[in-house]
Design a protein around this motif. Sequence first.
Motif, PDB file in Angstrom:
ATOM      1  N   UNK A 344      27.474  21.091  31.236  1.00  0.00           N
ATOM      2  CA  UNK A 344      27.989  20.746  29.915  1.00  0.00           C
ATOM      3  C   UNK A 344      29.271  19.923  30.025  1.00  0.00           C
ATOM      4  N   UNK A 345      29.612  19.259  28.908  1.00  0.00           N
ATOM      5  CA  UNK A 345      30.827  18.456  28.837  1.00  0.00           C
ATOM      6  C   UNK A 345      32.016  19.363  28.521  1.00  0.00           C
ATOM      7  N   UNK A 346      33.140  19.138  29.179  1.00  0.00           N
ATOM      8  CA  UNK A 346      34.371  19.896  28.916  1.00  0.00           C
ATOM      9  C   UNK A 346      35.260  19.120  27.945  1.00  0.00           C
ATOM     10  N   UNK A 347      36.014  19.843  27.103  1.00  0.00           N
ATOM     11  CA  UNK A 347      36.872  19.210  26.106  1.00  0.00           C
ATOM     12  C   UNK A 347      38.288  19.763  26.188  1.00  0.00           C
ATOM     13  N   UNK A 348      39.251  18.908  25.875  1.00  0.00           N
ATOM     14  CA  UNK A 348      40.648  19.310  25.874  1.00  0.00           C
ATOM     15  C   UNK A 348      40.976  20.053  24.576  1.00  0.00           C
ATOM     16  N   UNK A 349      42.128  20.711  24.558  1.00  0.00           N
ATOM     17  CA  UNK A 349      42.573  21.397  23.346  1.00  0.00           C
ATOM     18  C   UNK A 349      42.751  20.407  22.203  1.00  0.00           C
ATOM     19  N   UNK A 350      43.281  19.218  22.512  1.00  0.00           N
ATOM     20  CA  UNK A 350      43.483  18.197  21.480  1.00  0.00           C
ATOM     21  C   UNK A 350      42.155  17.752  20.877  1.00  0.00           C
ATOM     22  N   UNK A 351      41.141  17.628  21.718  1.00  0.00           N
ATOM     23  CA  UNK A 351      39.816  17.235  21.218  1.00  0.00           C
ATOM     24  C   UNK A 351      39.216  18.321  20.333  1.00  0.00           C
ATOM     25  N   UNK A 352      39.430  19.555  20.703  1.00  0.00           N
ATOM     26  CA  UNK A 352      38.916  20.654  19.880  1.00  0.00           C
ATOM     27  C   UNK A 352      39.630  20.705  18.526  1.00  0.00           C
ATOM     28  N   UNK A 353      40.922  20.425  18.497  1.00  0.00           N
ATOM     29  CA  UNK A 353      41.653  20.374  17.232  1.00  0.00           C
ATOM     30  C   UNK A 353      41.080  19.268  16.346  1.00  0.00           C
ATOM     31  N   UNK A 354      40.862  18.103  16.943  1.00  0.00           N
ATOM     32  CA  UNK A 354      40.264  16.977  16.213  1.00  0.00           C
ATOM     33  C   UNK A 354      38.899  17.376  15.654  1.00  0.00           C
ATOM     34  N   UNK A 355      38.075  18.024  16.489  1.00  0.00           N
ATOM     35  CA  UNK A 355      36.734  18.429  16.083  1.00  0.00           C
ATOM     36  C   UNK A 355      36.780  19.410  14.913  1.00  0.00           C
ATOM     37  N   UNK A 356      37.667  20.380  14.982  1.00  0.00           N
ATOM     38  CA  UNK A 356      37.748  21.378  13.911  1.00  0.00           C
ATOM     39  C   UNK A 356      38.243  20.771  12.603  1.00  0.00           C
ATOM     40  N   UNK A 357      39.114  19.780  12.702  1.00  0.00           N
ATOM     41  CA  UNK A 357      39.566  19.093  11.495  1.00  0.00           C
ATOM     42  C   UNK A 357      38.429  18.288  10.863  1.00  0.00           C
ATOM     43  N   UNK A 358      37.586  17.681  11.713  1.00  0.00           N
ATOM     44  CA  UNK A 358      36.384  16.999  11.217  1.00  0.00           C
ATOM     45  C   UNK A 358      35.490  18.000  10.484  1.00  0.00           C
ATOM     46  N   UNK A 359      35.277  19.146  11.103  1.00  0.00           N
ATOM     47  CA  UNK A 359      34.416  20.175  10.499  1.00  0.00           C
ATOM     48  C   UNK A 359      35.002  20.697   9.202  1.00  0.00           C
ATOM     49  N   UNK A 360      36.305  20.867   9.160  1.00  0.00           N
ATOM     50  CA  UNK A 360      36.960  21.314   7.929  1.00  0.00           C
ATOM     51  C   UNK A 360      36.781  20.283   6.816  1.00  0.00           C
ATOM     52  N   UNK A 361      36.961  19.022   7.160  1.00  0.00           N
ATOM     53  CA  UNK A 361      36.871  17.956   6.165  1.00  0.00           C
ATOM     54  C   UNK A 361      35.460  17.773   5.628  1.00  0.00           C
ATOM     55  N   UNK A 362      34.457  18.139   6.425  1.00  0.00           N
ATOM     56  CA  UNK A 362      33.062  17.961   6.003  1.00  0.00           C
ATOM     57  C   UNK A 362      32.403  19.268   5.575  1.00  0.00           C
ATOM     58  N   UNK A 363      33.204  20.345   5.473  1.00  0.00           N
ATOM     59  CA  UNK A 363      32.687  21.609   4.967  1.00  0.00           C
ATOM     60  C   UNK A 363      31.790  22.352   5.930  1.00  0.00           C
ATOM     61  N   UNK A 364      32.028  22.193   7.224  1.00  0.00           N
ATOM     62  CA  UNK A 364      31.221  22.858   8.248  1.00  0.00           C
ATOM     63  C   UNK A 364      32.031  23.954   8.935  1.00  0.00           C
TER      64      UNK A 364
END
Length: 483
Positions: A344-364
């Motif tokens: 699997x692909x590994x992600x940094x803490x900064x990338x996970x923060x970005x991802x969660x903000x995307x999910x928050x903005x799109x209601x996921x």
Amino acid sequence: MKKLYLGISAAFMLSATPLFAQKKPAKPDPLKQEIQQTIDARFADMTQLSDQIWSFEETAFHESQSAEALAAYAEKLGFKVTKGVGEIPTAFVAEYGSGSPIIGIMGEFDALPGLSQNKVPFKSPLHEDAPGHGCGHNLFGVASLSAAGAIKDLIAEGKLKGTIRFYGTPAEEKYFGKLWMIRAGLMDDVDVMMDWHPGAETKTDVQKGLALVDFIVEFSGQAAHASADPWNGRSASDALELYTTGINYYREHIKPTVRIHYHIQDGGQVVNVVPDYSRIWVRVRDSSREGMTPVWKQVEKMASGAAIMANVDYKVTLVSGIHEILVNRTGSAVMQKNLETLGSISYTEEEQVFAKKIQEATGKPQIGVVSVIEPMEETQEHSMGGSTDVGDVSWVVPTIRMSATTAPNGTPWHSWAVVASGGMSIGHKGMGYAAKALAMTMADLYQDETLRSEIKAEFKEKKGDYVYKGIIPDGPPPLKVNY
């Protein structure tokens, strides 16, 4: 070239190297290790090229800068490039090597209208009303070409024998450019074709998707003053409304696998004129071409009834249509092994923060970005989802497909969120991963003649006596037509 956005999210955009959690095989394959090293060494160039294409924001048949950038990179890697193939200025083929086997790999690079977006985890258009890469095609072509480049190096070193061929395939989102490339015979001699697509999961793609057809219906009547003498008018808009009403009543009587979409492109210009012209784009889908065709013909026929009721003339124009995927599980099993080898692909803490903000903005659900390699799925008889002109390729040559994670889980596709993710390091990492998995699978194909024979045998058995015929009108591609 447009300048790349370098705003507050710069910390999220780039990583010096792709960080993959490696699952090492018991006996490392030297060729596959070399492939991974080659792609890691070129990752900075890949990222730069992907970001260029991301910034160009070019739609179907207008991808001149994107195609030129990819073709130039192919030449830099040592490929012989032939441009303007299939009567399409932005289509090209890059080739290296000689003889058999001939392994092909496809790359797309068109954007979607109206999805321009900054590289930030909230909706923020970079250029108002401009296109954007809401399907991740800025990553698609680059990864495929980079995979081809890694194979090219091995052929040049004498470690593999055969021909590697990259297909630059425009207009996947609209018109379906691969249809004209197939009609030109550009894929007739390929032994096996490779394909991937950006996604929210990393997996071997063994689902069929949907066949579809696109056509335009135009109604022509007689203009008149809407108040003073409407009896002298014959309303094209009335015909259009009657037509959509008929389509919507028809939905009760079609199978659950069928999808019918339409887009009213012209319903009249002003309220005080009886419209003498209207136009609608219609799309019919089903899980197979066989199931889609009778629905298509019925929906076309309904235009005649609407025209009769409104006392107007009508015209139906075929745009194009595509097949469902002919899945090749033999080839997919080889891809699956390589995904499991990469892990699997590994992600940094900064990338996970970005991802969660995307999910928050799109209601996921805010679970971050996850790239787990699951066992290969069973192929569903009626797999739903989207459609692709790769389907037509898969009926001409055995095709192996995969998806790589380039956006957070649950991200709405064809949206600003995909554009944002594809322009920063989450997308870049998926691109690098896909290039490795594709090239490693191609290395298996070059080295194993028995495997190639088994892949072709499955293709022949599943295709049976069906004779492929593309759903496209006679004549050249609609390069200057804006339906």
